[in-house]
Design a protein around this motif. Structure first.
Motif, PDB file in Angstrom:
ATOM      1  N   VAL A  97       0.835  -1.205   0.000  1.00 30.95           N
ATOM      2  CA  VAL A  97       0.000   0.000   0.000  1.00 30.95           C
ATOM      3  C   VAL A  97       0.870   1.256   0.000  1.00 30.95           C
ATOM      4  CG1 VAL A  97      -1.661   1.344   1.339  1.00 30.95           C
ATOM      5  CG2 VAL A  97      -1.986  -1.124   1.081  1.00 30.95           C
ATOM      6  N   LEU A  98       1.901   1.278   0.838  1.00 31.71           N
ATOM      7  CA  LEU A  98       2.805   2.431   0.891  1.00 31.71           C
ATOM      8  C   LEU A  98       3.539   2.603  -0.433  1.00 31.71           C
ATOM      9  CD1 LEU A  98       4.255   2.030   4.499  1.00 31.71           C
ATOM     10  CD2 LEU A  98       2.643   3.768   3.702  1.00 31.71           C
ATOM     11  N   PHE A  99       3.933   1.504  -1.040  1.00 34.42           N
ATOM     12  CA  PHE A  99       4.604   1.523  -2.340  1.00 34.42           C
ATOM     13  C   PHE A  99       3.713   2.180  -3.391  1.00 34.42           C
ATOM     14  CE2 PHE A  99       4.734  -1.140  -6.304  1.00 34.42           C
ATOM     15  CZ  PHE A  99       5.890  -0.605  -6.855  1.00 34.42           C
ATOM     16  N   LEU A 100       2.468   1.744  -3.481  1.00 35.23           N
ATOM     17  CA  LEU A 100       1.550   2.322  -4.463  1.00 35.23           C
ATOM     18  C   LEU A 100       1.221   3.774  -4.141  1.00 35.23           C
ATOM     19  CD1 LEU A 100      -0.907  -0.683  -4.990  1.00 35.23           C
ATOM     20  CD2 LEU A 100       0.812   0.163  -6.600  1.00 35.23           C
ATOM     21  N   GLY A 101       1.071   4.080  -2.854  1.00 33.78           N
ATOM     22  CA  GLY A 101       0.777   5.449  -2.459  1.00 33.78           C
ATOM     23  C   GLY A 101       1.900   6.401  -2.822  1.00 33.78           C
ATOM     24  N   TRP A 102       3.140   5.993  -2.573  1.00 41.15           N
ATOM     25  CA  TRP A 102       4.281   6.845  -2.902  1.00 41.15           C
ATOM     26  C   TRP A 102       4.382   7.046  -4.409  1.00 41.15           C
ATOM     27  CZ3 TRP A 102       8.850   6.581  -5.673  1.00 41.15           C
ATOM     28  CH2 TRP A 102       9.782   7.592  -5.416  1.00 41.15           C
ATOM     29  N   LEU A 103       4.210   5.972  -5.160  1.00 39.05           N
ATOM     30  CA  LEU A 103       4.274   6.101  -6.616  1.00 39.05           C
ATOM     31  C   LEU A 103       3.168   7.010  -7.134  1.00 39.05           C
ATOM     32  CD1 LEU A 103       5.058   2.487  -7.900  1.00 39.05           C
ATOM     33  CD2 LEU A 103       6.637   4.409  -7.687  1.00 39.05           C
ATOM     34  N   TYR A 104       1.972   6.881  -6.561  1.00 36.70           N
ATOM     35  CA  TYR A 104       0.856   7.720  -7.016  1.00 36.70           C
ATOM     36  C   TYR A 104       1.175   9.200  -6.831  1.00 36.70           C
ATOM     37  CZ  TYR A 104      -3.778   9.760  -7.407  1.00 36.70           C
ATOM     38  OH  TYR A 104      -4.849  10.546  -7.786  1.00 36.70           O
ATOM     39  N   LEU A 105       1.772   9.532  -5.690  1.00 33.21           N
ATOM     40  CA  LEU A 105       2.064  10.933  -5.402  1.00 33.21           C
ATOM     41  C   LEU A 105       3.292  11.451  -6.135  1.00 33.21           C
ATOM     42  CD1 LEU A 105       1.417  10.934  -1.544  1.00 33.21           C
ATOM     43  CD2 LEU A 105      -0.055  11.905  -3.329  1.00 33.21           C
ATOM     44  N   ARG A 106       4.318  10.614  -6.277  1.00 32.64           N
ATOM     45  CA  ARG A 106       5.592  11.090  -6.793  1.00 32.64           C
ATOM     46  C   ARG A 106       5.921  10.605  -8.207  1.00 32.64           C
ATOM     47  NH1 ARG A 106       8.940  12.877  -2.702  1.00 32.64           N
ATOM     48  NH2 ARG A 106      10.178  13.627  -4.473  1.00 32.64           N
ATOM     49  N   ARG A 107       5.446   9.451  -8.586  1.00 38.23           N
ATOM     50  CA  ARG A 107       5.759   8.879  -9.895  1.00 38.23           C
ATOM     51  C   ARG A 107       4.489   8.293 -10.517  1.00 38.23           C
ATOM     52  NH1 ARG A 107       9.396  11.224  -8.071  1.00 38.23           N
ATOM     53  NH2 ARG A 107      11.556  10.568  -7.738  1.00 38.23           N
ATOM     54  N   PRO A 108       3.565   9.137 -10.955  1.00 35.98           N
ATOM     55  CA  PRO A 108       2.259   8.642 -11.412  1.00 35.98           C
ATOM     56  C   PRO A 108       2.334   7.653 -12.560  1.00 35.98           C
ATOM     57  CG  PRO A 108       2.549  10.973 -11.930  1.00 35.98           C
ATOM     58  CD  PRO A 108       3.645  10.608 -10.995  1.00 35.98           C
ATOM     59  N   ALA A 109       3.254   7.868 -13.508  1.00 33.25           N
ATOM     60  CA  ALA A 109       3.354   6.919 -14.620  1.00 33.25           C
ATOM     61  C   ALA A 109       3.798   5.552 -14.119  1.00 33.25           C
ATOM     62  CB  ALA A 109       4.336   7.440 -15.675  1.00 33.25           C
ATOM     63  N   HIS A 110       4.724   5.540 -13.180  1.00 31.54           N
ATOM     64  CA  HIS A 110       5.169   4.283 -12.583  1.00 31.54           C
ATOM     65  C   HIS A 110       4.053   3.653 -11.756  1.00 31.54           C
ATOM     66  CE1 HIS A 110       9.118   5.904 -13.635  1.00 31.54           C
ATOM     67  NE2 HIS A 110       9.596   4.677 -13.486  1.00 31.54           N
ATOM     68  N   TYR A 111       3.213   4.489 -11.149  1.00 32.31           N
ATOM     69  CA  TYR A 111       2.093   3.965 -10.362  1.00 32.31           C
ATOM     70  C   TYR A 111       1.135   3.167 -11.256  1.00 32.31           C
ATOM     71  CZ  TYR A 111      -2.567   3.807  -8.435  1.00 32.31           C
ATOM     72  OH  TYR A 111      -3.801   3.363  -8.060  1.00 32.31           O
ATOM     73  N   VAL A 112       0.731   3.761 -12.369  1.00 35.04           N
ATOM     74  CA  VAL A 112      -0.208   3.087 -13.267  1.00 35.04           C
ATOM     75  C   VAL A 112       0.395   1.773 -13.764  1.00 35.04           C
ATOM     76  CG1 VAL A 112      -1.427   3.259 -15.475  1.00 35.04           C
ATOM     77  CG2 VAL A 112      -1.329   5.244 -13.947  1.00 35.04           C
TER      78      VAL A 112
END
Length: 265
Positions: A97-112
């Motif tokens: 969850v923390l991994f996805l949350g950080w990516l969503y906030l800081r690296r959106p392309a990596h999150y998707v």
């Protein structure tokens, strides 16, 4: 080249971030479907134990090192046993969850990209849970392994598995603990440029040792999880705009590439 971040670059870097409410509903919905699917996959115990014997025999035929060698080292220290059980019970889901949350906030392309990969791996795992119910090695007397969770604690599983239980204990193949941990490391390595980013590989390594030492998974469970992840990564490629160079203005200096929309130092 101008050292300042251009409007087009800023727009491209932020436009990849999907709406938060939609993502929360999507992730929650996927998790609910997965949990319901696991409960539906809580198959026949006789079949689960039959498959467990087959997996155990196959590992011996392949001359894989016995899981007991790893557990034997762990059992030399009660502190190590408690630490391993706690790691298994506590780290898996919050870390993801923390991994996805950080990516969503800081690296959106990596999150998707990461969300798609994890969804594909989890969906494939659920299909295997339905097709191949498998009792973990801690339940199989032939392994001679100790159920460290029940003996030493803490554990997330009940003492008596069976249909209708909240947690499906006959879903050992593949190990999503290991699969998700490996994707977490891959995602962070891809999304950052720090010289320390390779330390994230310690998470799947520790997870691998923990799931084996606690007798929650066979070696083949982790091998299959790794294969599913490799397949998902081959299908879902990291988008090119994730590596867009973004330059920052530093007073008195010509700007150099300090970060990207998908990576940072």
């Amino acid at each position: 080249m101008n050292a300042r971040t251009g409007p087009a670059e800023r727009k491209q870097g932020t436009s990849a971030r999907p709406p938060l409410v939609r993502e929360l509903l999507l992730v929650a919905g996927l998790f609910l479907v997965y949990k319901l699917g696991r409960q539906a996959a809580n198959g026949d115990p006789d079949e689960a134990f039959h498959n467990a014997h087959r997996v155990w025999d196959l590992e011996r035929a392949l001359r894989l090192n016995g899981e007991g060698a790893i557990q034997g080292t762990l059992l030399h220290s009660e502190t190590l046993v408690h630490t391993a059980n706690t790691y298994y019970a506590v780290v898996h889901f919050p870390a993801t969850v923390l991994f996805l949350g950080w990516l969503y906030l800081r690296r959106p392309a990596h999150y998707v990209w990461s969300r798609r990969v994890l969804t594909a791996v989890t969906g494939a795992a659920l299909a295997l849970h339905l097709l191949l119910p498998l009792a973990p090695p801690r339940m199989l007397s032939a392994t001679g392994l100790v159920d460290t969770g029940q003996v030493y604690g803490p554990t997330v599983y009940g003492a008596t598995p069976g249909a209708g239980s909240i947690e499906n204990q006959f879903a050992a193949m593949p190990s999503l603990h290991f699969g998700w941990a490996l994707m977490l490391a891959v995602g962070f390595v891809a999304a950052t440029r720090s010289r320390w980013r390779w330390l994230w590989l310690l998470h799947p390594l520790i997870t691998l040792l923990v799931v084996i030492a606690t007798a929650n998974h066979y070696w083949l469970d982790t091998i299959v999880a790794g294969a599913l992840l490799a397949g998902a990564l081959a299908v879902f490629r990291l988008p090119r705009n994730a590596s867009l160079v973004v330059r920052s203005s530093v007073p008195g200096r010509t700007g150099g590439p300090l970060a990207t929309s998908g990576v940072s130092r």
